[in-house]
Write a protein that holds these residues in place. Structure first.
Motif, PDB file in Angstrom:
ATOM      1  N   TYR A 153       0.838  -1.197   0.000  1.00  0.00           N
ATOM      2  CA  TYR A 153       0.000   0.000   0.000  1.00  0.00           C
ATOM      3  C   TYR A 153       0.877   1.252   0.000  1.00  0.00           C
ATOM      4  O   TYR A 153       0.632   2.187  -0.766  1.00  0.00           O
ATOM      5  N   HIS A 154       1.897   1.249   0.846  1.00  0.00           N
ATOM      6  CA  HIS A 154       2.786   2.403   0.963  1.00  0.00           C
ATOM      7  C   HIS A 154       3.458   2.712  -0.379  1.00  0.00           C
ATOM      8  O   HIS A 154       3.492   3.868  -0.817  1.00  0.00           O
ATOM      9  N   GLN A 155       3.970   1.689  -1.036  1.00  0.00           N
ATOM     10  CA  GLN A 155       4.633   1.903  -2.326  1.00  0.00           C
ATOM     11  C   GLN A 155       3.649   2.386  -3.385  1.00  0.00           C
ATOM     12  O   GLN A 155       3.952   3.305  -4.152  1.00  0.00           O
ATOM     13  N   LEU A 156       2.472   1.760  -3.432  1.00  0.00           N
ATOM     14  CA  LEU A 156       1.454   2.202  -4.391  1.00  0.00           C
ATOM     15  C   LEU A 156       1.047   3.646  -4.130  1.00  0.00           C
ATOM     16  O   LEU A 156       0.872   4.433  -5.066  1.00  0.00           O
ATOM     17  N   GLN A 157       0.901   3.992  -2.848  1.00  0.00           N
ATOM     18  CA  GLN A 157       0.511   5.347  -2.486  1.00  0.00           C
ATOM     19  C   GLN A 157       1.562   6.347  -2.952  1.00  0.00           C
ATOM     20  O   GLN A 157       1.230   7.400  -3.486  1.00  0.00           O
ATOM     21  N   LEU A 158       2.829   6.021  -2.777  1.00  0.00           N
ATOM     22  CA  LEU A 158       3.891   6.926  -3.227  1.00  0.00           C
ATOM     23  C   LEU A 158       3.856   7.121  -4.741  1.00  0.00           C
ATOM     24  O   LEU A 158       3.981   8.247  -5.239  1.00  0.00           O
ATOM     25  N   ILE A 159       3.668   6.046  -5.471  1.00  0.00           N
ATOM     26  CA  ILE A 159       3.655   6.118  -6.934  1.00  0.00           C
ATOM     27  C   ILE A 159       2.439   6.895  -7.434  1.00  0.00           C
ATOM     28  O   ILE A 159       2.556   7.835  -8.230  1.00  0.00           O
ATOM     29  N   VAL A 160       1.259   6.508  -6.955  1.00  0.00           N
ATOM     30  CA  VAL A 160       0.026   7.138  -7.419  1.00  0.00           C
ATOM     31  C   VAL A 160      -0.017   8.613  -7.014  1.00  0.00           C
ATOM     32  O   VAL A 160      -0.392   9.471  -7.817  1.00  0.00           O
ATOM     33  N   CYS A 161       0.386   8.918  -5.793  1.00  0.00           N
ATOM     34  CA  CYS A 161       0.334  10.307  -5.337  1.00  0.00           C
ATOM     35  C   CYS A 161       1.356  11.182  -6.066  1.00  0.00           C
ATOM     36  O   CYS A 161       1.120  12.381  -6.235  1.00  0.00           O
ATOM     37  N   SER A 162       2.461  10.614  -6.519  1.00  0.00           N
ATOM     38  CA  SER A 162       3.397  11.429  -7.310  1.00  0.00           C
ATOM     39  C   SER A 162       2.769  11.782  -8.661  1.00  0.00           C
ATOM     40  O   SER A 162       2.947  12.892  -9.161  1.00  0.00           O
ATOM     41  N   ILE A 163       1.998  10.864  -9.228  1.00  0.00           N
ATOM     42  CA  ILE A 163       1.282  11.145 -10.476  1.00  0.00           C
ATOM     43  C   ILE A 163       0.202  12.198 -10.226  1.00  0.00           C
ATOM     44  O   ILE A 163       0.050  13.158 -10.995  1.00  0.00           O
ATOM     45  N   LEU A 164      -0.543  12.020  -9.124  1.00  0.00           N
ATOM     46  CA  LEU A 164      -1.587  12.992  -8.779  1.00  0.00           C
ATOM     47  C   LEU A 164      -0.999  14.375  -8.505  1.00  0.00           C
ATOM     48  O   LEU A 164      -1.602  15.387  -8.870  1.00  0.00           O
ATOM     49  N   ALA A 165       0.165  14.420  -7.883  1.00  0.00           N
ATOM     50  CA  ALA A 165       0.799  15.710  -7.578  1.00  0.00           C
ATOM     51  C   ALA A 165       1.094  16.476  -8.863  1.00  0.00           C
ATOM     52  O   ALA A 165       0.870  17.695  -8.933  1.00  0.00           O
ATOM     53  N   ARG A 166       1.573  15.772  -9.879  1.00  0.00           N
ATOM     54  CA  ARG A 166       1.837  16.424 -11.160  1.00  0.00           C
ATOM     55  C   ARG A 166       0.539  16.945 -11.783  1.00  0.00           C
ATOM     56  O   ARG A 166       0.500  18.046 -12.326  1.00  0.00           O
ATOM     57  N   ARG A 167      -0.514  16.146 -11.696  1.00  0.00           N
ATOM     58  CA  ARG A 167      -1.805  16.571 -12.261  1.00  0.00           C
ATOM     59  C   ARG A 167      -2.363  17.779 -11.508  1.00  0.00           C
ATOM     60  O   ARG A 167      -2.888  18.705 -12.132  1.00  0.00           O
ATOM     61  N   TYR A 168      -2.269  17.746 -10.178  1.00  0.00           N
ATOM     62  CA  TYR A 168      -2.745  18.885  -9.392  1.00  0.00           C
ATOM     63  C   TYR A 168      -1.920  20.133  -9.693  1.00  0.00           C
ATOM     64  O   TYR A 168      -2.471  21.234  -9.764  1.00  0.00           O
ATOM     65  N   ALA A 169      -0.609  19.974  -9.877  1.00  0.00           N
ATOM     66  CA  ALA A 169       0.236  21.121 -10.192  1.00  0.00           C
ATOM     67  C   ALA A 169      -0.158  21.712 -11.552  1.00  0.00           C
ATOM     68  O   ALA A 169      -0.222  22.940 -11.698  1.00  0.00           O
ATOM     69  N   ALA A 170      -0.422  20.864 -12.517  1.00  0.00           N
ATOM     70  CA  ALA A 170      -0.848  21.351 -13.836  1.00  0.00           C
ATOM     71  C   ALA A 170      -2.201  22.051 -13.743  1.00  0.00           C
ATOM     72  O   ALA A 170      -2.427  23.090 -14.380  1.00  0.00           O
ATOM     73  N   ARG A 171      -3.094  21.499 -12.939  1.00  0.00           N
ATOM     74  CA  ARG A 171      -4.412  22.106 -12.746  1.00  0.00           C
ATOM     75  C   ARG A 171      -4.290  23.487 -12.075  1.00  0.00           C
ATOM     76  O   ARG A 171      -4.961  24.444 -12.469  1.00  0.00           O
ATOM     77  N   ALA A 172      -3.415  23.582 -11.080  1.00  0.00           N
ATOM     78  CA  ALA A 172      -3.199  24.861 -10.392  1.00  0.00           C
ATOM     79  C   ALA A 172      -2.576  25.884 -11.325  1.00  0.00           C
ATOM     80  O   ALA A 172      -2.956  27.061 -11.321  1.00  0.00           O
ATOM     81  N   ALA A 173      -1.639  25.428 -12.163  1.00  0.00           N
ATOM     82  CA  ALA A 173      -0.996  26.334 -13.123  1.00  0.00           C
ATOM     83  C   ALA A 173      -2.013  26.838 -14.145  1.00  0.00           C
ATOM     84  O   ALA A 173      -2.006  28.021 -14.522  1.00  0.00           O
ATOM     85  N   ALA A 174      -2.900  25.930 -14.612  1.00  0.00           N
ATOM     86  CA  ALA A 174      -3.920  26.329 -15.581  1.00  0.00           C
ATOM     87  C   ALA A 174      -4.912  27.313 -14.950  1.00  0.00           C
ATOM     88  O   ALA A 174      -5.360  28.251 -15.617  1.00  0.00           O
ATOM     89  N   ALA A 175      -5.234  27.110 -13.683  1.00  0.00           N
ATOM     90  CA  ALA A 175      -6.171  28.009 -13.000  1.00  0.00           C
ATOM     91  C   ALA A 175      -5.565  29.374 -12.748  1.00  0.00           C
ATOM     92  O   ALA A 175      -6.258  30.387 -12.697  1.00  0.00           O
ATOM     93  N   ALA A 176      -4.224  29.430 -12.634  1.00  0.00           N
ATOM     94  CA  ALA A 176      -3.536  30.695 -12.362  1.00  0.00           C
ATOM     95  C   ALA A 176      -3.416  31.572 -13.611  1.00  0.00           C
ATOM     96  O   ALA A 176      -3.149  32.762 -13.508  1.00  0.00           O
ATOM     97  N   ARG A 177      -3.606  30.988 -14.779  1.00  0.00           N
ATOM     98  CA  ARG A 177      -3.470  31.756 -16.026  1.00  0.00           C
ATOM     99  C   ARG A 177      -4.632  32.634 -16.288  1.00  0.00           C
ATOM    100  O   ARG A 177      -5.703  32.630 -16.048  1.00  0.00           O
TER     101      ARG A 177
END
Length: 177
Positions: A153-177
């Protein structure tokens, strides 16, 4: 109760709670109380402290798997059992991430609060799970199998959350424009 049902013997819950408190809560409290005195010293040695912290976790997990291997535990289970455990851990993570995301959006949280809810809501720490398992199942030759779901679970959480972090960062960047 589950441990008692498996072993046929009553589980001594109060000593287990005391052991968990001594292993996790007492050092945490001592660290918080001593922080004003040693914060500068720790900050200067942060990379070493982080490696030491991770090294202790690795040693706990390594010891559990060595004990399981020495007892012949891994020969008793097919690779399909490990695959099933990994699948269950993945399903659990997906459910937790889905529920925390849906609840955050249903409550109308801003993006920053949604991110916090999703990441914190799915967090299961090997740093806490491994010592607790060691206390509750001390001397059990199946310790590696007991810790396997936590580790997967811990390893899956690290992998999936790193993918989600990139998506959230892109979403935040798009909202800031």
């Amino acid at each position: 109760a589950m441990v008692a049902a498996v072993s046929g013997e009553p589980f001594p819950i109060l000593p287990a709670i005391g052991d968990v408190a001594l292993t996790l809560l007492l050092p945490f409290a001592a660290g918080q109380l001593s922080r004003p005195l040693i914060a500068t010293w720790l900050a200067a040695r942060k990379p070493i402290i982080n490696r030491l912290d991770r090294g202790v976790i690795v040693l706990i997990v390594y010891t559990a798997f060595c004990e399981s291997t020495a007892s012949g535990l891994w020969w008793r289970y097919s690779p399909w059992v490990i695959a099933e455990i990994a699948a269950i851990a993945a399903i659990l993570l997906a459910v937790v991430l889905g529920v925390t995301t849906a609840l955050s959006r249903a409550c109308g949280f801003p993006l920053a609060d949604e991110v916090t809810t999703v990441f914190c809501g799915s967090k299961k720490s090997l740093a806490n799970g491994a010592p607790i398992a060691r206390i509750l199942f001390a001397g059990n030759p199946a310790m590696g199998m007991i810790m396997l779901p936590i580790m997967l679970y811990h390893q899956l959480q690290l992998i999936v959350c790193s993918i989600l972090a990139r998506r959230y960062a892109a979403r935040a960047a798009a909202a800031a424009r």
